[in-house]
Write a protein that holds these residues in place. Structure first.
Motif, PDB file in Angstrom:
ATOM      1  N   PHE A  74       0.841  -1.195   0.000  1.00 12.08           N
ATOM      2  CA  PHE A  74       0.000   0.000   0.000  1.00 12.08           C
ATOM      3  C   PHE A  74       0.879   1.250   0.000  1.00 12.08           C
ATOM      4  O   PHE A  74       1.876   1.307   0.722  1.00 12.08           O
ATOM      5  N   PRO A  75       0.519   2.275  -0.769  1.00  6.52           N
ATOM      6  CA  PRO A  75       1.212   3.557  -0.592  1.00  6.52           C
ATOM      7  C   PRO A  75       1.043   3.962   0.873  1.00  6.52           C
ATOM      8  O   PRO A  75      -0.038   3.791   1.444  1.00  6.52           O
ATOM      9  N   THR A  76       2.094   4.470   1.468  1.00  7.89           N
ATOM     10  CA  THR A  76       2.078   4.723   2.909  1.00  7.89           C
ATOM     11  C   THR A  76       2.659   6.088   3.224  1.00  7.89           C
ATOM     12  O   THR A  76       3.662   6.492   2.648  1.00  7.89           O
ATOM     13  N   THR A  77       2.004   6.791   4.137  1.00  3.09           N
ATOM     14  CA  THR A  77       2.587   7.970   4.747  1.00  3.09           C
ATOM     15  C   THR A  77       2.890   7.564   6.174  1.00  3.09           C
ATOM     16  O   THR A  77       1.985   7.313   6.961  1.00  3.09           O
ATOM     17  N   LEU A  78       4.171   7.463   6.472  1.00  3.49           N
ATOM     18  CA  LEU A  78       4.628   6.999   7.776  1.00  3.49           C
ATOM     19  C   LEU A  78       5.221   8.170   8.541  1.00  3.49           C
ATOM     20  O   LEU A  78       6.126   8.835   8.057  1.00  3.49           O
ATOM     21  N   PHE A  79       4.687   8.425   9.716  1.00  3.47           N
ATOM     22  CA  PHE A  79       5.257   9.425  10.604  1.00  3.47           C
ATOM     23  C   PHE A  79       6.168   8.664  11.548  1.00  3.47           C
ATOM     24  O   PHE A  79       5.727   8.076  12.525  1.00  3.47           O
ATOM     25  N   ALA A  80       7.446   8.633  11.212  1.00  2.00           N
ATOM     26  CA  ALA A  80       8.413   7.825  11.962  1.00  2.00           C
ATOM     27  C   ALA A  80       8.645   8.384  13.358  1.00  2.00           C
ATOM     28  O   ALA A  80       8.589   9.586  13.576  1.00  2.00           O
ATOM     29  N   ASP A  81       8.908   7.474  14.307  1.00  2.00           N
ATOM     30  CA  ASP A  81       9.164   7.895  15.679  1.00  2.00           C
ATOM     31  C   ASP A  81      10.302   8.895  15.776  1.00  2.00           C
ATOM     32  O   ASP A  81      10.224   9.853  16.543  1.00  2.00           O
ATOM     33  N   ASN A  82      11.373   8.676  15.017  1.00  2.00           N
ATOM     34  CA  ASN A  82      12.491   9.605  15.141  1.00  2.00           C
ATOM     35  C   ASN A  82      12.147  10.985  14.581  1.00  2.00           C
ATOM     36  O   ASN A  82      12.796  11.966  14.916  1.00  2.00           O
ATOM     37  N   TRP A 126       8.007  15.678  31.933  1.00  2.00           N
ATOM     38  CA  TRP A 126       7.594  16.359  30.709  1.00  2.00           C
ATOM     39  C   TRP A 126       8.544  16.112  29.543  1.00  2.00           C
ATOM     40  O   TRP A 126       8.126  16.038  28.390  1.00  2.00           O
ATOM     41  N   SER A 127       9.841  15.967  29.818  1.00  2.00           N
ATOM     42  CA  SER A 127      10.818  15.838  28.732  1.00  2.00           C
ATOM     43  C   SER A 127      10.650  14.552  27.928  1.00  2.00           C
ATOM     44  O   SER A 127      11.125  14.458  26.802  1.00  2.00           O
ATOM     45  N   SER A 128       9.968  13.553  28.480  1.00  2.00           N
ATOM     46  CA  SER A 128       9.822  12.277  27.769  1.00  2.00           C
ATOM     47  C   SER A 128       8.509  12.157  26.999  1.00  2.00           C
ATOM     48  O   SER A 128       8.314  11.207  26.253  1.00  2.00           O
ATOM     49  N   LEU A 129       7.597  13.115  27.132  1.00  2.00           N
ATOM     50  CA  LEU A 129       6.301  13.046  26.457  1.00  2.00           C
ATOM     51  C   LEU A 129       6.391  13.628  25.052  1.00  2.00           C
ATOM     52  O   LEU A 129       6.955  14.692  24.837  1.00  2.00           O
ATOM     53  N   LYS A 130       5.815  12.923  24.084  1.00  2.00           N
ATOM     54  CA  LYS A 130       5.841  13.354  22.676  1.00  2.00           C
ATOM     55  C   LYS A 130       4.435  13.265  22.076  1.00  2.00           C
ATOM     56  O   LYS A 130       3.599  12.497  22.515  1.00  2.00           O
ATOM     57  N   TYR A 131       4.215  14.035  21.026  1.00  2.00           N
ATOM     58  CA  TYR A 131       2.945  14.022  20.294  1.00  2.00           C
ATOM     59  C   TYR A 131       2.991  13.017  19.146  1.00  2.00           C
ATOM     60  O   TYR A 131       2.812  13.370  17.991  1.00  2.00           O
ATOM     61  N   TRP A 132       3.227  11.739  19.413  1.00  2.00           N
ATOM     62  CA  TRP A 132       3.347  10.762  18.332  1.00  2.00           C
ATOM     63  C   TRP A 132       2.039  10.588  17.558  1.00  2.00           C
ATOM     64  O   TRP A 132       1.952  10.946  16.391  1.00  2.00           O
ATOM     65  N   ASP A 133       1.041  10.005  18.167  1.00  2.00           N
ATOM     66  CA  ASP A 133      -0.211   9.714  17.466  1.00  2.00           C
ATOM     67  C   ASP A 133      -0.938  10.988  17.059  1.00  2.00           C
ATOM     68  O   ASP A 133      -1.514  11.067  15.975  1.00  2.00           O
ATOM     69  N   GLN A 134      -0.922  11.980  17.913  1.00  2.00           N
ATOM     70  CA  GLN A 134      -1.613  13.228  17.602  1.00  2.00           C
ATOM     71  C   GLN A 134      -1.016  13.888  16.369  1.00  2.00           C
ATOM     72  O   GLN A 134      -1.739  14.395  15.518  1.00  2.00           O
ATOM     73  N   ALA A 135       0.307  13.896  16.254  1.00  2.00           N
ATOM     74  CA  ALA A 135       0.959  14.509  15.094  1.00  2.00           C
ATOM     75  C   ALA A 135       0.602  13.757  13.817  1.00  2.00           C
ATOM     76  O   ALA A 135       0.405  14.355  12.762  1.00  2.00           O
ATOM     77  N   THR A 136       0.494  12.445  13.899  1.00  2.00           N
ATOM     78  CA  THR A 136       0.134  11.638  12.728  1.00  2.00           C
ATOM     79  C   THR A 136      -1.285  11.956  12.278  1.00  2.00           C
ATOM     80  O   THR A 136      -1.561  12.079  11.079  1.00  2.00           O
ATOM     81  N   ALA A 137      -2.213  12.103  13.222  1.00  2.00           N
ATOM     82  CA  ALA A 137      -3.594  12.450  12.877  1.00  2.00           C
ATOM     83  C   ALA A 137      -3.667  13.835  12.239  1.00  2.00           C
ATOM     84  O   ALA A 137      -4.391  14.036  11.255  1.00  2.00           O
TER      85      ALA A 137
END
Length: 182
Positions: A74-82, A126-137
């Motif tokens: 499938f064509p994919t848009t991947l928001f990589a963790d890094n 706070w330094s360890s929290l990231k917007y992973w799923d939210q940024a992808t949405a």
């Protein structure tokens, strides 16, 4: 939109691949680490007991399902963790946005309360929290609305598969000539 392990999508493909492949034009996913110059790169192996804090759970928790999904191409848009490593959550984020036109906005107020309690709820600083799923949405919505993505400046074109080798590459993305096109 795949924000967790690829189990459900792989199961749907097993049940009725013809229907699923007709309905999916692109997979939008969060997780995994890509070898991109200038971004911090990390590789496996790990177990759930010693998993590096910034490692992706989405591929690791069901790497066989992830491998099957990427094998479909499938064509994919991947928001990589890094890529998400720089999108840290801060307490000041709760104050941004406010109401519209000076009016009170209960949804934004609730979001602000969620953000303020995020670190404590996750038992992290706070330094360890990231917007992973939210940024992808957000990225998905911006692309579907044909807006220039506000959270993505660099794009990598690659074909991806998931390694199932019983070595240090297990459950990592392999960039090569086969697999899903990003």
């Amino acid at each position: 939109l795949e924000l967790g392990p690829y189990t459900n999508l792989a199961a749907a493909l097993h049940r009725d691949a013809l229907t699923v492949t007709r309905k999916i034009r692109r997979v939008y996913a969060e997780g995994g680490r890509l070898k991109v110059p200038g971004l911090r790169n990390r590789v496996f192996p790990w177990t759930t007991q010693n998993k590096p804090q910034k490692a992706s759970w989405n591929v690791f928790l069901d790497s066989i399902a992830a491998a099957q999904v990427y094998a479909y191409g499938f064509p994919t848009t991947l928001f990589a963790d890094n890529a998400c490593d720089t999108l840290g959550v801060r307490p000041s984020d709760a104050k941004k946005g406010g109401g519209v036109g000076g009016k009170r906005c209960p949804s934004r107020e609730m979001l602000g309360k969620i953000i303020l309690n995020w670190a404590e709820a996750h038992q992290q600083d706070w330094s360890s929290l990231k917007y992973w799923d939210q940024a992808t949405a957000v990225l998905l919505l911006e692309l579907l609305l044909e807006k220039t993505p506000s959270i993505c400046e660099r794009w990598l074109q690659a074909n991806l598969t998931v390694s199932l080798q019983n070595d240090a590459t297990y459950a990592t993305f392999v960039q090569g000539q086969f697999g899903a096109t990003t």
